[in-house]
Design an enzyme around this catalytic site. Structure first.
Site, PDB file in Angstrom:
ATOM      1  N   GLU A  87       0.862  -1.174   0.000  1.00 39.77           N
ATOM      2  CA  GLU A  87       0.000   0.000   0.000  1.00 39.77           C
ATOM      3  C   GLU A  87       0.904   1.231   0.000  1.00 39.77           C
ATOM      4  O   GLU A  87       1.237   1.737  -1.051  1.00 39.77           O
ATOM      5  CB  GLU A  87      -0.946  -0.014   1.199  1.00 39.77           C
ATOM      6  CG  GLU A  87      -2.102   0.937   1.052  1.00 39.77           C
ATOM      7  CD  GLU A  87      -3.266   0.578   1.983  1.00 39.77           C
ATOM      8  OE1 GLU A  87      -4.133   1.435   2.153  1.00 39.77           O
ATOM      9  OE2 GLU A  87      -3.288  -0.540   2.526  1.00 39.77           O
TER      10      GLU A  87
ATOM     11  N   GLU B 273      -2.448   0.749  13.389  1.00 42.50           N
ATOM     12  CA  GLU B 273      -3.602   1.075  12.553  1.00 42.50           C
ATOM     13  C   GLU B 273      -4.906   0.770  13.272  1.00 42.50           C
ATOM     14  O   GLU B 273      -5.864   1.545  13.217  1.00 42.50           O
ATOM     15  CB  GLU B 273      -3.531   0.284  11.253  1.00 42.50           C
ATOM     16  CG  GLU B 273      -4.705   0.524  10.316  1.00 42.50           C
ATOM     17  CD  GLU B 273      -4.567  -0.238   9.016  1.00 42.50           C
ATOM     18  OE1 GLU B 273      -5.192   0.172   8.029  1.00 42.50           O
ATOM     19  OE2 GLU B 273      -3.836  -1.248   8.981  1.00 42.50           O
TER      20      GLU B 273
END
Length: 894
Positions: free
Chosen positions: A476, A754
């Site tokens: 990502e 996260e």
């Protein structure tokens, strides 16, 4: 006798170095430095700029002004390549006298016009048919006369990432140059002073290695895509040499030679493979080499995109970290633990293996069941390989990739190796990120709070690598707009982000305004195809187009950022938002909303307790008011009036739709209430009191555990503080059970996660596909540490007027913040000793502070000018501590 301050630094625009600046009339700023002998309340009344340029006589410009930040360039415009030297002194004080002159500071223009580029774009004569593309090496030999070299600059860029060498010596210390931009709109180039590397009266060699970098590598999740921007690498280099008697240019063209690199492959996600058997000795300098294997290059199309010199500092290695533990796992693997989750690469001082022997390094952030846990990396291999040719390989590191890691598994190298045993000192980790200047510091009396702050710093460092990314480790590493929107106030305190984030906003505006729908991309640069992530308007994420320029303006006082981004802002608000009949958001549209609410299932991170449309509508009211203010600042009078009326109408509709007469919200969640309170969507004092009381009840009911996601987390402690429940904010801050800010620290976290439960209490890893251990968004709590615990925040753009208003609570009995404002160093430290609150504040010259002591209320305070000030008052920070949770009367019942 008191003295005027000194001038600590001079800078130009928001440019990191002043070299290669892309503006003909760069604005000038200077910071002041003070000590115990500096006059209090010192205010500048005038300044003098001296400028020398070329062989022209020195210029002196005296200006009656109190401004010291981004003042206009007073001379005639600079030309491409022109160098000027600037120094400044300021007048001021009660008995006007001038400061000493600053040091001379250099500003140098880059190549301002396309016509300044005479170099050709060159590539390999053989086009590679598929990826990953093997890196290429380019070289050119040239002879210089015996005359001394007066001036030499290398202007260089690539389609891909490059490392340049002159006579075998690396040019600069940059990594992953020229960085990642929206290549269809903007391509960075670098400028290097290389005079010291050139050798008169002999043959010189310029050599450049180019890898695919972000330009051609696989990008995006779900397998990603290759060749998003192009399918072949290219080099553009322009070496300009001036001996005083002669000017000469060495340009990339068809006379250069090319060879494939000994780096067989190098990818952002998958890592690098280096094969020493493929090395070409002598290619970097003028030593004998196999010339026959080098082919003539092919000239290719010169990029049509704009070539720009970035304001942001380059990526560099900023720190070296040694391993703290060498682990042999239950499966017999060898893993190095560096004790810190970081972003960068491994460096191996010496590798001595037989010919054809491979050593592989696999990177990960965590262990699971005492083995390397690579599942959160998804389809990223995160592996580097080094293949021996039989001779010692010295000082090896991957050149064109980076990894997010704490742990490195080593295969093919044993601690029991008789010739070359593996030890704790066999390699080090090099930390890489954009080399931003540190600007803010915070500490307090609670070690775990300090660790939380430190973890947020490490996450910012790892995710500010060329662009502000979401995560640095898996497949990502993209510039998600929502992440930086919520974290920007914290980021601007920790580091000088003015140049980097301003550059990134240029890409955002370019991509948004080039689209037909006026919607900012979810990620900038945008590499996500609509089949993976469809384009649809989103609050909070797309609102970065308005809120990030506003944050930069608040911190750095640069009106031009607002002016430049203004078309992007108005386009988003006028055309991009999908509205319903009441001009609020269309409630049929899906909203990410309070993303990563802790109750969201691992496979559905958007399932939040707070309705996404409510979040969107709150943000819409907020950004409309913000844009009305921006329009007024820019003297866009018609827009200012229009947006102000729109704001008032939207606020009224929001209140009618969501807020009861008593101040309770339809959503009845911590996030909904926090949005309404912090965005000032509630008018009535009794409604505000009731909303705060309801929020306090929900916090107690949750046993002080976090109940918010992306939207609520940056605001919850601010909302509690604003409504008089600061002890609840402190209690939330210090909660250690999951989900909480302290829970990851109890699990050994060294960065911000996260998910609130990226690692579960039993040490297992959250099974969700999105499980990173290095995301800064949920670390936005540190803005509250700066603003409320330490007590410093700007009252005026650029921090010229500062609010000093610490609010003690909890078990924190002392705190300190230091911030290098654009005027100078602000310091604030306080402690409580036996009920006496003692505060010391140092205000930079040419600035003022309103000091509000605990118990005085936000409307009180004492105005002070520059200098060091002390204050005392009696304050009991333990009233209401510890607050009690709201629990069921039946034991065990929740």
């Amino acid at each position: 006798m008191s003295a005027p301050p000194s001038i600590a630094s001079v800078s130009f625009e928001q440019h990191a170095s002043g070299r290669g600046i892309g503006i003909r009339e760069p604005r000038i700023s200077w910071r002041f430095s003070a000590n115990e002998h500096t006059e209090r309340d010192w205010v500048q009344t005038a300044y003098t700029l001296e400028i020398t340029r070329n062989s022209e006589p020195p210029e002196s410009h005296h200006v009656l002004s109190a401004e010291s930040v981004l003042v206009p360039w007073p001379s005639h415009p600079l030309r491409s390549r022109e160098v000027a030297h600037v120094r400044v002194r300021a007048n001021g004080g009660s008995n006007p006298q001038h400061t000493e002159w600053s040091e001379w500071t250099t500003v140098e223009c880059g190549l301002l016009k396309r016509a300044d580029w005479a170099a050709k774009a060159i590539t390999s004569p053989l086009q590679q048919s598929e990826g990953p593309l093997r890196p290429l090496r380019f070289r050119k030999t040239f002879t210089l006369p015996a005359a001394a070299i007066k001036h030499a600059r290398l202007y260089i860029t690539s389609l891909g990432v490059f490392q340049a060498y002159i006579n075998g010596i690396s040019v600069g210390d940059h990594c992953m140059s020229p960085g990642w931009t929206s290549y269809k709109h903007r391509l960075n180039y670098e400028v290097f002073d290389v005079a010291s590397l050139l050798q008169p009266s002999r043959t010189n060699v310029i050599a450049v290695e180019v890898a695919e970098g972000w330009y051609a590598t696989r990008l995006g999740f779900g397998g990603g895509r290759r060749f998003v921007y192009g399918n072949e690498m290219a080099l553009i280099a322009q070496l300009e040499i001036d001996t005083g008697n002669e000017k000469r240019s060495i340009l990339t063209d068809s006379t250069w030679k090319c060879h494939v690199s000994a780096i067989v492959s190098s990818e952002i996600y998958d890592g690098e493979v280096y094969d020493a058997r493929e090395e070409q000795p002598g290619w970097l300098d003028n030593c004998p080499m196999d010339e026959a294997s080098w082919k003539s290059v092919r000239e290719t199309e010169f990029p049509t995109t704009e070539l720009v010199s970035p304001s942001a500092p380059p990526v560099r290695v900023t720190q070296v970290v040694k391993a703290v533990n060498l682990v042999k796992t239950p499966l017999g693997r060898i893993i190095f633990d560096f004790g810190q989750n970081l972003v960068g690469r491994l460096r191996v001082p010496s590798l001595n293996k037989p010919a054809n022997h491979s050593v592989t390094f696999t990177y990960a952030e965590v262990l699971e069941r005492q083995e390397l846990c690579t599942r959160p990396l998804r389809k990223a291999k995160c592996t580097d390989t080094c293949i021996s040719a039989g001779a010692e390989i010295r000082d090896w590191a991957p050149q064109f990739t980076f990894h997010g890691f704490r742990f490195v598994q080593v295969d093919g190298w044993s601690p029991e190796d008789e010739i070359d045993p593996l030890t704790l000192d066999s390699f080090v980790a090099e930390v890489m990120h954009s080399d931003l200047e540190r600007s803010g510091w915070f500490t307090c009396s609670q070690p775990m709070v300090n660790k939380l702050h430190e973890n947020a710093i490490w996450s910012m460092r790892g995710n500010f690598l060329s662009i502000p990314t979401d995560c640095p480790q898996r497949d990502e590493r993209l510039g998600w707009t929502g992440d930086i929107q919520v974290f920007a106030p914290s980021a601007c305190f920790l580091y000088d982000t003015a140049g980097m984030l301003s550059d990134w906003l240029k890409d955002l505006a370019a991509e948004q305004l080039a689209s037909s729908n006026a919607i900012p991309p979810f990620v900038v640069p945008n590499v996500l195809p609509e089949t993976v992530w469809p384009v649809f308007p989103q609050a909070l994420w797309d609102d970065v187009a308005i809120l990030l320029p506003w944050t930069l303006y608040q911190n750095y006082g640069d009106t031009e950022v607002l002016r430049r981004q203004y078309p992007s802002m108005t386009t988003w608000l006028d055309r991009g938002i999908q509205r319903g009949p009441d001009r609020l958001w269309d409630d049929t549209l899906f909203q990410l909303g309070d993303w990563l609410d802790p109750t969201a299932p691992p496979d559905r991170p958007g399932d939040a307790r707070t309705d996404g449309t409510l979040v969107a509508d709150a943000y819409l009211v907020h950004v409309t008011r913000t844009l009305a203010t921006i329009a007024a600042i820019l003297n866009e009078k018609a827009d200012a009036a229009r947006y102000e009326l729109e704001f008032l109408a939207l606020k009224s509709r929001f209140q009618y739709k969501y807020i009861s007469p008593e101040g309770y919200l339809v959503g009845d969640t911590q996030t909904a209430l926090s949005l309404a309170i912090v965005f000032e969507l509630i008018d009535s004092p009794i409604q505000i009191v009731n909303a705060g009381a309801r929020l306090a009840r929900l916090v107690r009911k949750a046993q002080f555990r976090v109940s918010t996601g992306f939207a609520g987390t940056p605001l919850i402690t601010h909302a509690l503080t604003a409504t008089g429940h600061v002890q609840l904010a402190y209690r939330m801050l210090q909660e250690q059970s999951c989900p909480s800010w302290m829970y990851p620290i109890t699990m050994g976290a060294t960065t911000i996660w996260e998910r609130w439960d990226s690692m579960r209490p039993d040490g297992s890893i959250n099974p969700g596909e999105m499980t990173s251990f290095n995301h800064y968004a949920l670390g936005s709590i540190i803005n509250w540490l700066h603003k409320t615990v330490a007590g410093v925040s700007p009252l005026e753009p650029g921090w010229r007027r500062v609010l000093v208003h610490p609010i003690p609570g909890g078990t924190v009995n002392q705190a300190e913040a230091i911030y290098n404002t654009v005027y100078g160093r602000l310091e604030c430290r306080w402690k409580i000793v036996w009920g006496k609150f003692e505060l010391e504040v140092m205000v930079p010259p040419n600035s003022w502070a309103r000091v509000v002591l605990p118990g005085e209320g936000a409307q009180g305070g004492h105005w002070v000018g520059s200098g060091t000030w002390t204050f005392e008052t009696w304050f009991d920070s333990q009233i209401g501590w510890p607050p009690q949770e709201l629990s069921a009367p039946i034991p065990g019942l929740r």
